[in-house]
Design a protein around this motif. Structure first.
Motif, PDB file in Angstrom:
ATOM      1  N   VAL A  77       0.839  -1.204   0.000  1.00  0.00           N
ATOM      2  CA  VAL A  77       0.000   0.000   0.000  1.00  0.00           C
ATOM      3  C   VAL A  77       0.876   1.257   0.000  1.00  0.00           C
ATOM      4  O   VAL A  77       0.598   2.228  -0.720  1.00  0.00           O
ATOM      5  CB  VAL A  77      -0.958   0.010   1.208  1.00  0.00           C
ATOM      6  N   THR A 100      -6.750  -5.909  -4.329  1.00  0.00           N
ATOM      7  CA  THR A 100      -6.581  -5.331  -3.001  1.00  0.00           C
ATOM      8  C   THR A 100      -6.478  -6.419  -1.939  1.00  0.00           C
ATOM      9  O   THR A 100      -7.333  -7.313  -1.893  1.00  0.00           O
ATOM     10  CB  THR A 100      -7.773  -4.411  -2.663  1.00  0.00           C
ATOM     11  N   MET A 142      -9.366   1.801  -0.705  1.00  0.00           N
ATOM     12  CA  MET A 142      -8.369   1.272  -1.630  1.00  0.00           C
ATOM     13  C   MET A 142      -8.888   1.148  -3.056  1.00  0.00           C
ATOM     14  O   MET A 142     -10.038   0.810  -3.290  1.00  0.00           O
ATOM     15  CB  MET A 142      -7.901  -0.109  -1.162  1.00  0.00           C
ATOM     16  N   ASN A 199      -4.090   3.702  -1.938  1.00  0.00           N
ATOM     17  CA  ASN A 199      -5.071   4.237  -1.011  1.00  0.00           C
ATOM     18  C   ASN A 199      -5.466   5.634  -1.476  1.00  0.00           C
ATOM     19  O   ASN A 199      -4.654   6.561  -1.421  1.00  0.00           O
ATOM     20  CB  ASN A 199      -4.508   4.287   0.416  1.00  0.00           C
TER      21      ASN A 199
END
Length: 274
Positions: free
Chosen positions: A58, A209, A217, A222
């Protein structure tokens, strides 16, 4: 309202903290992009319950999308000063894009621990370069032949996209090692950031994701993080620059090197312990 706060507030707080830290550190230390955003976001996300492997993916994906607008702004500024070597970019861009595609594919199929380890190792190498090679003579007097330049461009793209950083973190030290003019290296590397971040961010947006990812997301990116980090970085970078103007430049480089050593070392320790 309570449901909204419980689901979204931790993510929003994490991104505000990341954007604030990244902006101040970028202005204070004269650096930008993922080399600051990725380690800060990596550790902040874990403090809110995200697993280390997902936190790294992320952090990388969000950082790459953040780099797109910031690299465009940086490139335009350097182009106006005549510091972008378009002839070099014309030679290097196909190799760099191939490296970015390969690096994105590897990062998405490898475990997050692998990319954490790569970031940790490169961060320690960058820190060592800043601490011990700041005034060292170039390794070579000029850039290598076309085969060597192709390998350099591919390597910059491959490792940078896996780390979620722009072209300056790896590109500038490599160019400087080949006796390339420092200001020209920084300006040209600003365009490397665009070559790295656009295909890299696209690959991350299209990825699946993870289940333990935070709210908001799209793939590995993000969206609240992107929307909060960019303006906070822009707003607080001048604050960091003002603080930096009051402090010794050599000491600031050492502070940043220590920051990289701590971040990279902690990442490696987590990988070894997992």
């Amino acid at each position: 309202m309570n449901e909204f706060l419980s689901q979204w507030l931790p993510t929003m707080i994490a991104m505000v903290i990341t954007g604030a830290f990244a902006g101040i550190l970028a202005g204070l230390l004269g650096v930008g992009g993922g080399i600051v955003i990725v380690p800060v976001l990596y550790f902040v996300l874990q403090s809110f319950g995200v697993g280390p492997a997902t936190a790294m993916l992320v952090a990388t994906g969000t950082s790459l999308l953040v780099i797109v607008p910031t690299s465009i702004s940086s490139m335009r500024a350097h182009h106006k000063r005549g510091n972008v070597d378009w002839a070099l970019i014309k030679r290097w861009w196909p190799f760099m894009v191939v490296g970015v595609i390969a690096g994105s594919t590897f990062a998405l199929h490898a475990k997050g621990e692998v990319t954490s380890a790569i970031f940790g190792v490169v961060a320690l190498l960058v820190a060592a370069n800043m601490l011990f090679r700041a005034k060292a003579a170039p390794i070579a007097q000029q850039l290598p032949g076309m085969a060597g330049q192709g390998a350099m461009a591919s390597g910059i793209g491959f490792f940078s996209v896996m780390m979620g950083v722009g072209g300056g973190t790896i590109g500038v030290p490599l160019l400087n090692a080949c006796n390339y003019p420092p200001h020209r290296a920084v300006g040209t590397a600003s365009f490397f950031g665009l070559l790295i971040s656009v295909p890299g961010a696209l690959a991350m947006l299209l990825a699946q994701t993870p289940e333990d990812a935070p709210q908001g997301m799209i793939g590995m990116v993000n969206l609240p993080g992107f929307l909060l980090i960019v303006p906070l970085t822009v707003l607080l970078a001048p604050v960091g620059a003002w603080i930096g103007s009051k402090l010794d430049a050599v000491m600031l480089k050492r502070v940043f090197a220590v920051f990289l050593c701590i971040s990279g070392g902690r990442m490696l320790m987590q990988v070894l312990e997992s």
